[in-house]
Design an enzyme around this catalytic site. Sequence first.
Site, mmCIF file in Angstrom:
data_model
loop_
_atom_site.group_PDB
_atom_site.id
_atom_site.type_symbol
_atom_site.label_atom_id
_atom_site.label_comp_id
_atom_site.label_asym_id
_atom_site.label_seq_id
_atom_site.Cartn_x
_atom_site.Cartn_y
_atom_site.Cartn_z
ATOM 1 N N LYS A 153 38.296 31.273 38.704
ATOM 2 C CA LYS A 153 37.258 31.684 39.231
ATOM 3 C C LYS A 153 36.451 31.535 40.707
ATOM 4 O O LYS A 153 36.232 30.663 41.557
ATOM 5 C CB LYS A 153 36.671 31.462 38.422
ATOM 6 N N ARG A 185 39.894 36.513 46.608
ATOM 7 C CA ARG A 185 40.783 36.657 45.676
ATOM 8 C C ARG A 185 41.744 36.672 46.054
ATOM 9 O O ARG A 185 43.107 35.823 45.838
ATOM 10 C CB ARG A 185 40.778 37.931 44.580
ATOM 11 N N SER A 223 39.231 35.726 39.929
ATOM 12 C CA SER A 223 38.447 36.668 39.791
ATOM 13 C C SER A 223 37.863 35.890 40.739
ATOM 14 O O SER A 223 36.686 34.294 40.442
ATOM 15 C CB SER A 223 37.451 36.539 38.191
ATOM 16 N N SER A 328 41.731 41.662 34.291
ATOM 17 C CA SER A 328 41.296 41.213 35.851
ATOM 18 C C SER A 328 41.292 42.770 36.964
ATOM 19 O O SER A 328 42.793 42.004 36.833
ATOM 20 C CB SER A 328 41.225 39.786 36.540
ATOM 21 N N GLY A 329 40.464 42.839 37.097
ATOM 22 C CA GLY A 329 41.126 43.785 38.259
ATOM 23 C C GLY A 329 40.872 43.153 40.017
ATOM 24 O O GLY A 329 40.368 41.999 39.163
ATOM 25 N N ALA A 331 44.482 42.178 42.753
ATOM 26 C CA ALA A 331 45.347 41.704 42.025
ATOM 27 C C ALA A 331 46.419 41.354 43.762
ATOM 28 O O ALA A 331 47.308 41.146 43.175
ATOM 29 C CB ALA A 331 46.330 42.471 41.669
ATOM 30 N N GLY A 339 51.249 45.625 40.946
ATOM 31 C CA GLY A 339 51.873 45.726 39.711
ATOM 32 C C GLY A 339 50.974 43.453 40.216
ATOM 33 O O GLY A 339 50.081 43.360 40.049
#
Length: 351
Positions: A153, A185, A223, A328-329, A331, A339
């Site tokens: 996080k 991220r 995230s 979780s969006g 990537a 992917g």
Amino acid sequence: MRSRRAVVHRLPASGPDDVSGVETLFDGGLDPKSVVAVLGKTEGNGCVNDFTRGFAARVFGDLFERRGAGEVAVVMSGGTEGALSPHWTVFAREDVDDAPTGALAVGIARTADLPPEQLGRRGQIEMVAEGVGRAMADAGVTGAEDVHFVQVKCPLLTAARVEDAARRGVTTATGDTLKSMGLSRGASALGVAVALGEVDVDHIDDEDVCSGFDMFSGRASASAGVELDGHEIIVLGMSEAWSGPLTIDHAVMRDAIDVASVREARERMGDGALVAALAKAEADPSGQVRGRRHVMLDDSDISSTRHARAFVGGALAGLFGETEIYVSGGAEHQGPPGGGPVAIILDRSRS
């Protein structure tokens, strides 16, 4: 002979303040001091102004303080688009008088606050890499090959944080708060990749964050949220020093419809009941999925991360027959472009 045992509970949530299921666990005998981490999916938009994450984190913080828990990594991921179900996954660990047999191991770490000018840059990568190493040590996982999922996080930039950097005479990687989520991220994922030996830190420049997508981790999940300034890190892996029925493995989806790779991992694990499925999702930056055009990146009304969560969540729900999936969006550097990693936790004592 004594060993450690992981305990994992997945609980439905009627709202971001619904901790009744966790209260019931405590009333039923789960020692609050044994809880080390909570992964939550809340029904906010998952963007900068998703305050369901901070709300849920505050409620859990109050609960743990009231119940006398110790240090707990609380990671809230906003966005339950489509039929994804809001839920909590509670990780606990206990010392038992059982011989070690090899089982799921859980470790946590927390970093110092990240200066806003380091977000999305080498400073963040190095900070996360060091934190992952401490979380591995906390779990007793000695080899990077035994790590199957690392949840980070991470913070994002707000207007106030950007202004703070400017007052001190330094610049941030971006002034766009939404873009800062992706940069955070991405840098966090590269930090995981460095810690696990997937990428050499000497080969990474600031400009590679959210650009050099040939560099990624097959086990990172990051995230971003406004509710923290540092990083909460959770390492999930296998350790011969742990016992119990829980096991974990992972797959890397090569694109948003690559359920075959996940099915192969699930079959490789053998018999057992699904305890948790943890996944990353993103709209393929090429604008295509297997040669077919998608428009997730062109929607001005709905963030592409929301589209991706719903799409991948639906695909995995069909595979697992379960809608309480942690998807979780965003990537960036978490699996190949378009992917993402998927971790599966099973209970071998149940089918």
